[in-house]
Design a protein around this motif. Structure first.
Motif, PDB file in Angstrom:
ATOM      1  N   ASN A  30     -22.503  23.605  65.744  1.00 19.66           N
ATOM      2  CA  ASN A  30     -21.561  22.691  65.236  1.00 19.66           C
ATOM      3  C   ASN A  30     -21.637  21.856  64.122  1.00 19.66           C
ATOM      4  N   THR A  31     -22.328  22.570  63.388  1.00 20.96           N
ATOM      5  CA  THR A  31     -22.816  21.759  62.103  1.00 20.96           C
ATOM      6  C   THR A  31     -22.618  22.900  60.835  1.00 20.96           C
ATOM      7  N   ILE A  32     -22.050  22.523  59.674  1.00 18.12           N
ATOM      8  CA  ILE A  32     -22.001  23.343  58.792  1.00 18.12           C
ATOM      9  C   ILE A  32     -23.038  22.908  57.412  1.00 18.12           C
ATOM     10  N   GLY A  33     -23.459  23.552  56.829  1.00 19.67           N
ATOM     11  CA  GLY A  33     -24.332  23.153  55.693  1.00 19.67           C
ATOM     12  C   GLY A  33     -23.557  23.206  54.085  1.00 19.67           C
ATOM     13  N   VAL A  34     -23.810  22.194  53.541  1.00 19.36           N
ATOM     14  CA  VAL A  34     -23.234  22.293  52.009  1.00 19.36           C
ATOM     15  C   VAL A  34     -24.143  22.061  50.803  1.00 19.36           C
ATOM     16  N   LEU A  35     -24.231  23.025  50.092  1.00 22.33           N
ATOM     17  CA  LEU A  35     -25.373  22.810  49.122  1.00 22.33           C
ATOM     18  C   LEU A  35     -24.584  22.294  47.689  1.00 22.33           C
TER      19      LEU A  35
ATOM     20  N   LEU B 160     -21.335  26.245  52.830  1.00 22.59           N
ATOM     21  CA  LEU B 160     -20.476  25.998  51.624  1.00 22.59           C
ATOM     22  C   LEU B 160     -21.484  25.770  50.329  1.00 22.59           C
ATOM     23  N   PHE B 161     -20.972  26.597  49.413  1.00 25.67           N
ATOM     24  CA  PHE B 161     -22.095  26.829  48.264  1.00 25.67           C
ATOM     25  C   PHE B 161     -21.143  26.314  46.861  1.00 25.67           C
ATOM     26  N   THR B 162     -21.304  24.923  46.574  1.00 27.39           N
ATOM     27  CA  THR B 162     -20.430  24.506  45.589  1.00 27.39           C
ATOM     28  C   THR B 162     -20.875  24.160  44.224  1.00 27.39           C
ATOM     29  N   SER B 163     -20.121  24.471  43.426  1.00 24.02           N
ATOM     30  CA  SER B 163     -20.137  23.947  41.723  1.00 24.02           C
ATOM     31  C   SER B 163     -21.592  24.458  41.257  1.00 24.02           C
ATOM     32  N   GLN B 164     -22.109  25.670  41.473  1.00 21.68           N
ATOM     33  CA  GLN B 164     -23.230  26.088  40.847  1.00 21.68           C
ATOM     34  C   GLN B 164     -23.213  27.781  41.013  1.00 21.68           C
TER      35      GLN B 164
END
Length: 335
Positions: A62-67, A122-126
């Motif tokens: 029940n956890t998501i990772g955000v880079l 979730l892979f953000t802005s890169q």
């Protein structure tokens, strides 16, 4: 006072530990009356189920990772706000990893997220390289990019159509009667936000029958205030007749406004400026900045919702295009 355990709840409610466990984890084999009794006991005693133990039962953390790079940046903050809004509404936790430092940090954080057994990334802005994409595939969890560029074109993405948004920004200036329009940009080698926005600028001029002059597009290292200040100084020195400027970020635009003021040029009376991003910064300057909003909060919320859907269904998301919008303020003058 010690924290109550599931055993304490079972004893207080006069039911078995197995019954309490089934009720907490939405299992079957109990009456509505028993469920009400157990849940009232849980609330009264302040019992909090162990997330790790629950994960062992339902095979999810029940956890998501955000880079995410630059956690203090306005763009990152708004995207993260949207992510957390969607995640918390579904009872999910978020682990945020700051990838702004030296090379290798992203892979180290992916290994950390694997150890934490996150359900999705979730892979953000890169830049999502093949190496990173392959590692996430080995993790066996879904991934969605947010306002990012991926070498693996099959990776679902949530983002604005940058070329179209830039086109609309320049078209807006054209509609206000401007034809001498310059641009402050990111590097043309930047496939995420540099090249697409330059292409939008070029296409808008082309469709209006205005020849493209590459010397009217100036860039530095990034999309920040000092980049905008320096680039605008160069642009105005080389092309003093321009009446309007498209800046490929709000920070670039504010840097340009500062540069113009330093040269005694008034915005918008002598120079109209439109920004790009729609961050809070655009409303905090004088004059308030007309800008193209990427709707970052919506972007983050949409991406998190799609990722959670993929986690629950096992179906790979198709991603989504977020609709941009022009926010009119006071930095553009109609000729």
């Amino acid at each position: 006072m010690n924290k109550p355990t599931i055993k304490d709840v079972a004893k207080e409610a006069n039911v078995s530990i197995a019954t309490v466990s089934r009720i907490i984890n939405n299992g079957v084999g109990y009456s509505a009356k028993t469920k009400d009794l157990v849940m009232q006991t849980v609330q009264k005693m302040g019992y909090s189920p162990n997330a790790i133990a629950r994960g062992l039962i339902n095979k999810q953390s029940n956890t998501i990772g955000v880079l995410m790079p630059e956690l203090s940046g306005l763009v990152s903050a708004e995207i993260l706000h949207g992510i957390e809004k969607a995640a918390h509404s579904q009872g999910q936790s978020v682990i945020v990893c700051n990838t702004a430092s030296v090379g290798g940090q992203t892979l180290d954080y992916l290994k950390l997220l694997q150890e934490k057994q996150v359900d999705g990334v979730l892979f953000t802005s890169q830049f999502l390289t093949h190496e990173y994409a392959d590692f996430i595939k080995k993790m066996g969890v879904p991934v969605i990019t947010i306002s990012a560029y991926s070498e693996d074109r099959a990776t679902p993405a949530v983002r604005v159509d940058d070329e179209t948004a830039a086109y609309d920004a320049v078209k807006y200036l054209l509609q206000q009667g401007h034809s001498e329009i310059g641009m402050i940009s990111g590097s043309p080698g930047d496939r995420l936000a540099g090249a697409p926005r330059i292409e939008g600028y070029k296409k808008a001029l082309h469709d209006e029958g205005i020849p493209f002059d590459k010397t009217k597009v100036v860039w530095r290292n990034g999309f920040y205030f000092e980049d905008g200040r320096e680039a605008c100084s160069q642009l105005l020195n080389e092309h003093p007749t321009i009446t309007a400027l498209f800046a490929a970020s709000d920070e670039l635009a504010v840097g340009a406004m500062t540069s113009a003021a330093e040269q005694g040029i008034q915005v918008p009376d002598q120079l109209s400026i439109i920004g790009y991003d729609g961050t809070k910064l655009s409303a905090m300057v004088l004059p308030p900045l007309t800008t193209v909003s990427q709707n970052f909060i919506e972007m983050g919320e949409t991406a998190a919702t799609l990722l959670l859907d993929s986690i629950q269904t096992g179906v790979t998301s198709k991603g989504a295009t977020i609709q941009h919008q022009i926010i009119e303020r006071k930095s553009v003058r109609k000729l």
